[in-house]
Each structure stands twice: as C-alpha cells, then as structure tokens.
Design an enzyme around this catalytic site. Structure first.
Site, PDB file in Angstrom:
ATOM      1  N   CYS A 124     -23.067  18.907  -2.673  1.00 14.65           N
ATOM      2  CA  CYS A 124     -23.947  19.686  -1.801  1.00 14.65           C
ATOM      3  C   CYS A 124     -25.417  19.479  -2.136  1.00 14.65           C
ATOM      4  O   CYS A 124     -26.256  19.393  -1.269  1.00 14.65           O
ATOM      5  CB  CYS A 124     -23.591  21.153  -1.902  1.00 14.65           C
TER       6      CYS A 124
ATOM      7  N   LYS B  18      -8.203  30.667  -1.278  1.00 13.86           N
ATOM      8  CA  LYS B  18      -7.696  29.502  -0.537  1.00 13.86           C
ATOM      9  C   LYS B  18      -8.418  28.258  -1.011  1.00 13.86           C
ATOM     10  O   LYS B  18      -9.590  28.056  -0.732  1.00 13.86           O
ATOM     11  CB  LYS B  18      -7.905  29.650   0.974  1.00 13.86           C
TER      12      LYS B  18
ATOM     13  N   GLU C 107     -26.624  16.016   6.939  1.00 11.90           N
ATOM     14  CA  GLU C 107     -25.879  15.878   5.682  1.00 11.90           C
ATOM     15  C   GLU C 107     -24.781  14.841   5.908  1.00 11.90           C
ATOM     16  O   GLU C 107     -23.853  15.070   6.690  1.00 11.90           O
ATOM     17  CB  GLU C 107     -25.250  17.216   5.268  1.00 11.90           C
TER      18      GLU C 107
HETATM   19  P1  NAD Z   1     -15.173  22.316   4.753  1.00 11.02           P
HETATM   20  O1  NAD Z   1     -16.104  23.291   5.364  1.00 11.02           O
HETATM   21  O2  NAD Z   1     -14.510  21.314   5.618  1.00 11.02           O
HETATM   22  O3  NAD Z   1     -13.972  23.103   4.018  1.00 11.02           O
HETATM   23  C1  NAD Z   1     -14.229  24.091   3.042  1.00 11.02           C
HETATM   24  C2  NAD Z   1     -13.060  25.053   3.014  1.00 11.02           C
HETATM   25  O4  NAD Z   1     -13.016  25.768   4.253  1.00 11.02           O
HETATM   26  C3  NAD Z   1     -11.687  24.387   2.860  1.00 11.02           C
HETATM   27  O5  NAD Z   1     -10.873  25.177   2.037  1.00 11.02           O
HETATM   28  C4  NAD Z   1     -11.175  24.367   4.288  1.00 11.02           C
HETATM   29  O6  NAD Z   1      -9.769  24.331   4.379  1.00 11.02           O
HETATM   30  C5  NAD Z   1     -11.713  25.694   4.785  1.00 11.02           C
HETATM   31  N1  NAD Z   1     -11.819  25.809   6.240  1.00 11.02           N
HETATM   32  C6  NAD Z   1     -11.991  24.832   7.169  1.00 11.02           C
HETATM   33  N2  NAD Z   1     -12.015  25.371   8.398  1.00 11.02           N
HETATM   34  C7  NAD Z   1     -11.880  26.706   8.250  1.00 11.02           C
HETATM   35  C8  NAD Z   1     -11.842  27.807   9.145  1.00 11.02           C
HETATM   36  N3  NAD Z   1     -11.946  27.658  10.464  1.00 11.02           N
HETATM   37  N4  NAD Z   1     -11.695  29.048   8.634  1.00 11.02           N
HETATM   38  C9  NAD Z   1     -11.624  29.243   7.300  1.00 11.02           C
HETATM   39  N5  NAD Z   1     -11.615  28.242   6.401  1.00 11.02           N
HETATM   40  C10 NAD Z   1     -11.758  26.993   6.872  1.00 11.02           C
HETATM   41  O7  NAD Z   1     -15.960  21.623   3.553  1.00 11.02           O
HETATM   42  P2  NAD Z   1     -15.465  20.516   2.513  1.00 11.02           P
HETATM   43  O8  NAD Z   1     -15.354  19.201   3.197  1.00 11.02           O
HETATM   44  O9  NAD Z   1     -14.308  21.009   1.735  1.00 11.02           O
HETATM   45  O10 NAD Z   1     -16.724  20.497   1.526  1.00 11.02           O
HETATM   46  C11 NAD Z   1     -17.898  19.840   1.846  1.00 11.02           C
HETATM   47  C12 NAD Z   1     -18.986  20.788   2.278  1.00 11.02           C
HETATM   48  O11 NAD Z   1     -19.140  21.810   1.300  1.00 11.02           O
HETATM   49  C13 NAD Z   1     -20.335  20.091   2.340  1.00 11.02           C
HETATM   50  O12 NAD Z   1     -21.032  20.527   3.475  1.00 11.02           O
HETATM   51  C14 NAD Z   1     -21.025  20.536   1.058  1.00 11.02           C
HETATM   52  O13 NAD Z   1     -22.416  20.471   1.107  1.00 11.02           O
HETATM   53  C15 NAD Z   1     -20.511  21.931   0.929  1.00 11.02           C
HETATM   54  N6  NAD Z   1     -20.619  22.398  -0.457  1.00 11.02           N
HETATM   55  C16 NAD Z   1     -21.565  23.348  -0.747  1.00 11.02           C
HETATM   56  C17 NAD Z   1     -21.722  23.785  -2.054  1.00 11.02           C
HETATM   57  C18 NAD Z   1     -22.749  24.836  -2.408  1.00 11.02           C
HETATM   58  O14 NAD Z   1     -22.642  25.409  -3.488  1.00 11.02           O
HETATM   59  N7  NAD Z   1     -23.729  25.100  -1.565  1.00 11.02           N
HETATM   60  C19 NAD Z   1     -20.905  23.262  -3.071  1.00 11.02           C
HETATM   61  C20 NAD Z   1     -19.953  22.303  -2.730  1.00 11.02           C
HETATM   62  C21 NAD Z   1     -19.811  21.887  -1.412  1.00 11.02           C
END
Ligand code: NAD
Length: 504
Positions: A304, A193, A404
């Site tokens: 991140c 997804k 963050e």
């Molecule tokens: P997000 O958590 O909003 O979304 C990530 C994914 O989860 C998306 O595909 C979203 O549709 C899905 N999602 C949202 N709610 C969900 C649920 N209830 N059940 C299942 N899936 C769900 O994050 P974002 O805004 O896309 O990305 C930013 C975040 O990602 C930041 O916190 C960043 O630090 C983190 N990040 C971490 C890394 C790492 O390697 N540690 C890398 C990139 C981004």
C-alpha cells in the site's frame, strides 16, 4: 527445471482450511471450497472452506454472545495481558513456519519476510506486546464540573462490540496484528475474514491464538471470497464495527453497506505515494535503491505504502535514473523458498493482466520506458511474474502517475524546485505515505509538514507498532497503531453524577 512448491507444502503439513465458529473448527454449512493456486507456479496449494451466509450469521452470533457474556472483556486484566504476551511469544516461536506458510499463500520470499521488519512475524509479535500494555490503561477523564457545584463529570472508554476484521492478502502478519491485538485489548470480540489469497497463514495464526488460551467465541473466522463472504459480514446488522484493509473500491462499498445500521468503519486503503528526491539527498544512490527496492523487492510493488511515484529534482535526474536501473537489475525472481530470490510474482492472473495493461497505457500515454515492462518467461512462465519496470518523464496527470497499479512499476517525474515538488506530491487523490530525501533538515521538515499524507519518511521509512498509520484523502478513514487503534475499537461514554440532591 520446473518451479514447484509442493515439497514445502508437505514439509509444513498444510491441511484443508476450516471455519472457526464459537470455539469449533468445521467445514462450513455449504460444503463449498476454494482452491488456492500458487502465484509463482500456478499449482494447487490447498483448499479451504467457503463460508455461507448462515456461517457468517453463526460467527456474528458467537461473537455477540461472547461479547455480552463478558468472558473476555470482564476477565481479570492480568489474565488478558498475559494471554496477549503469551501469544506474542508463540508467534516468535513459530516464525519460521508462519513465513513458510506465507510463501505458500502469497509467494513473498523468505529472504524478505526474514529481513524486513514491516513484513516480519516479529512486527506482529511486537504489536501484540504493545497492545497487551493497553489492557489496564483504557482510562477516561474526570473533568471539573462546568456549572460549578457538587457533581462529577467523567468519561469511560468502552469496547465497541462485535468487530468484523477484513484483511488483504499482502502483509498478513502485520495486518492481522494491527486489527486483532487492539480489538482484543479493548475488550471487543471479532469475526475475522482473511483474504482468499492468503488464508492458510492466517488460519495458523488463529490456531496459535487458541493455543494461547483465548476463550470460545471471542474470535471467529470465516473464509472465502469477498463476495459472498465479506459482503455477508459488512451487511450484517449485528456487526458494530468494520475494520478493513484493502482496496479503495471495496472501501467505498463498505461505507455504503454501513449506512443501514450506521456501523463504525475504519478503512486502510491504497496509495500512490510520492518519494521527493532533492538534489541535496545525502546519498542519491541509496535514495534510488530505497525507492526502487520498495517498488520491486519482496511484494513486487503490491504494498500500500510503496513510493510508486519518484519526484526527482532535475539536477540529479539522470544520475537517479542510472542508479534506479542498477537496482532494478539486481532483483531476482523464482522460488520464494530460495534465499537468493528477492521478489514475488503478482498475486493472481487478474492482477498480472491489470499490471500489464497499465504498462501498455503508460507507453501509449508517452512515458519513456527505461527498463522492464514485460512478463518474465523461461522457468517463470507458469507464474504471474513481471520484472522491475521504470518509466521516466511521466506526466503527473497521466494514468501511470495517478492510479494505484499495485505492481513493480515506478513512475519518475522531474521537478525544478521545492514548491513544484510539493505541488506535484499533493496532486493525487491518495494520501497514504511519502518520503523526502534531503540533507537539509529544515527543508525536510518544512516539506513533511506540507505533504498531505499519513506517514512521512525522511531519508528512510519504517513501520513502528506504536505509531499511528493511515491515510489522508482517499487512502482511508481513521488510523491503526498505538493509541489510535485503541480509540478505533472503543466508544467514549460520558457519565454524570450529582453529589447532592439539589443538583438533580
Ligand atoms: P481487496 O480490496 O481486493 O480485498 C481485501 C479484502 O476485502 C479481502 O479479504 C477480500 O476478500 C475482501 N472483499 C472483497 N470484496 C469485498 C466485499 N464486497 N465486501 C467485503 N469484503 C470484500 O484488496 P487486496 O487485493 O486484498 O489488497 C490490496 C489493496 O489493499 C491495495 O489497494 C492496497 O493498497 C491495500 N492495502 C492497504 C494497506 C493499508 O494499511 N493502507 C495495507 C495493505 C494493503
């Protein structure tokens, strides 16, 4: 001149996005679609299908059928190795097109995706090449019999099964690769997804994987927002493992949802990573440029591992701030296809409001705003742009230093000595990354060992396809990269075999 990305949309031939279930592209059973609005212009870029719960069911069922059939996991190792290498080649061949699609999705400028390894198509190709090498090396151990006598004791690594891979929007090339490559190398099947804010790039990456020859059902794609599509996936009883990269809040939700069937879970979450800048940094100007660059260039701090807390030794504090301001002034915004543009807008209006809210909070809490702090206007009014923002004299207990923000906001905190620097650095709920700037190698290593974070850069930072990446504390659970990914997508099985009847 009004900013528009429409000509680029036409030049890459963007078409409506569909689901990919059991080897077939289709619109999804509910007929619902999501319209993607471009972060820099607010224009409608394109539409893609929103999967229903029954589409998610169909995706998981296809992945299960493919897993049980063994068409992928039991195929000749040579076939699987060649396919993964062939795919790496296709990624490289289509790098320009993929970078253009990404610019249409999340507005990461071409200048950045073409020059920074961690966000390049090249890194994704390298991750696939690396994992191709694991396919025929998923070995276990043979141990001497503990109780003596004639029997064999050994271990095997088995694929974990059906994997739900959930991606964020910010680094589609690397993060797609970090999940899909090891899952396939380990013999798993996948339901993927992508983020609703970066779907078109990922769909094209999937098309190329199909072109490389991946058997039907081995990888399935459901698109749409986290709720309901992601929710249907993480609560699905027939998913064996959730591999997630995204925010801490959703990570917590995934742990909750996994309890019902005790799913395996890997979480790559957010951070509030510190850069520790000592007075003996080998090149203070470069250190300031590196820290400010990571918080502003390319993703505008929506990364991140960006070092969003600069801990700076008092002797060089003013000099650091001056150099940091100089770097901030050099960041340019606008059309991501313009080679002179260095940074992106924030991904959506909600994130824009969130970042502006944190900036107000920083002012209220008494931090000193040194530069920025405002939404960008003029030609950029229709986009979600915020300029480089630096706060000095930030209290490490304040909101600016603890949460963050995921935007171009750097919190600068002074320190006096090494002990204080380490204490401040570790005084956070997160633990994803950190940087140490010092010319004293003993100090740099000493401090690196004391930092409670998953990846440490000494006078620089790089992502390597074969190194583990992940977080201490609330930055995640598990590691991605290299052998640690193979461990994350396999179960360990012990097998015992008596060699005589007496041992039964
Ligand atoms: P997000 O958590 O909003 O979304 C990530 C994914 O989860 C998306 O595909 C979203 O549709 C899905 N999602 C949202 N709610 C969900 C649920 N209830 N059940 C299942 N899936 C769900 O994050 P974002 O805004 O896309 O990305 C930013 C975040 O990602 C930041 O916190 C960043 O630090 C983190 N990040 C971490 C890394 C790492 O390697 N540690 C890398 C990139 C981004």
């Amino acid at each position: 001149m009004t900013l528009t990305v429409q000509p680029h949309r036409e030049s890459v031939g963007l078409k409506a996005g569909q689901l990919y279930l059991d080897g077939q592209w289709g619109p999804g059973s509910g007929g619902e679609t999501w319209t993607h609005l471009h972060p820099a212009t607010g224009e409608a870029v394109g539409e893609f299908a929103v999967a229903t719960a029954s589409d998610v069911d169909a995706a998981v069922a296809a992945a299960r059928k493919a897993f049980e059939s063994g068409t992928w996991s039991n195929a000749r190792a040579g076939v699987r190795i060649k396919l993964l290498h062939r795919y790496a080649g296709l990624l490289r061949e289509h790098a320009e097109e993929l970078r253009a699609l990404q610019a249409l999705d999340n507005s990461v400028p071409l200048s950045f995706s073409g020059s920074i390894y961690a966000t390049s198509v090249e890194v994704a190709a390298d991750v696939f090449d690396h994992h191709a090498g694991w396919v025929d090396k998923l070995g276990g151990q043979t141990l001497p019999p503990y109780q003596g006598g004639d029997h064999l004791a050994m271990t095997f690594r088995e694929p974990i099964g059906v994997v739900a891979a959930i991606l964020p929007w910010n680094a589609p090339f690397l993060l797609f690769a970090q999940k899909v490559a090891p899952a396939l190398a380990a013999g798993c099947t996948v339901v993927l997804k992508p983020s609703e804010y970066c779907t078109f790039t990922v769909l094209r990456m999937v098309e190329l994987l199909i072109e490389a020859g991946l058997p039907e059902g081995t990888l399935n794609v459901v698109t749409g927002p986290g709720d309901p599509v992601g929710e249907a996936l993480i609560t699905h009883p027939d998913v064996d493992k959730v591999s997630f990269t995204g925010s801490r809040g959703v990570g917590r939700r995934i742990i909750e949802a996994s309890a019902g069937t005790l799913k395996r879970v890997s979480l790559e979450l957010g951070g509030k990573s510190p850069a520790l800048v000592f007075a003996d940094a080998p090149n203070l100007g470069l250190a300031a440029a590196t820290v400010v660059g990571a918080v502003t260039m390319g993703l505008s701090g929506q990364a991140c591992v960006a070092n969003t807390r600069a801990l700076v030794q008092r002797e060089v504090y003013d000099e650091f701030l001056a150099a940091a301001q100089g770097m901030a002034a050099a960041i340019t915004y606008g059309d991501p296809f313009d080679p002179g543009v260095l940074a992106s807008p924030l991904i959506n209006p909600r994130q824009l409001e969130r970042v502006l809210g944190y900036i107000e909070k920083g002012k209220e809490e008494g931090a000193r705003l040194v530069t920025g702090g405002e939404r960008l206007g003029g030609d950029l009014t229709a986009g979600n742009f915020v300029g480089p923002t630096i706060f000095a004299d930030v209290d490490n207990d304040s909101t600016l230093a603890r949460e963050e923000i995921f935007g171009p906001v750097l919190a600068v905190v002074p320190f006096t000595d090494e002990e204080e620097a380490v204490r401040l650095a570790n005084d956070t709920e997160y633990g994803l990354g950190a940087s140490v700037f010092s010319a004293d190698a003993q100090r740099a290593f000493r401090v690196s060992r004391k930092l409670r974070a998953g990846t440490i850069g000494i006078n620089g930072f790089q992502v390597e396809p074969h190194l583990p990446f992940g977080g201490f504390k609330q930055s995640g659970l598990g590691r991605e990269g290299g052998e640690s990914s193979i461990e994350a997508f396999t179960e360990l099985k012990s097998v015992y075999l008596p060699l005589t009847d007496e041992m039964m």
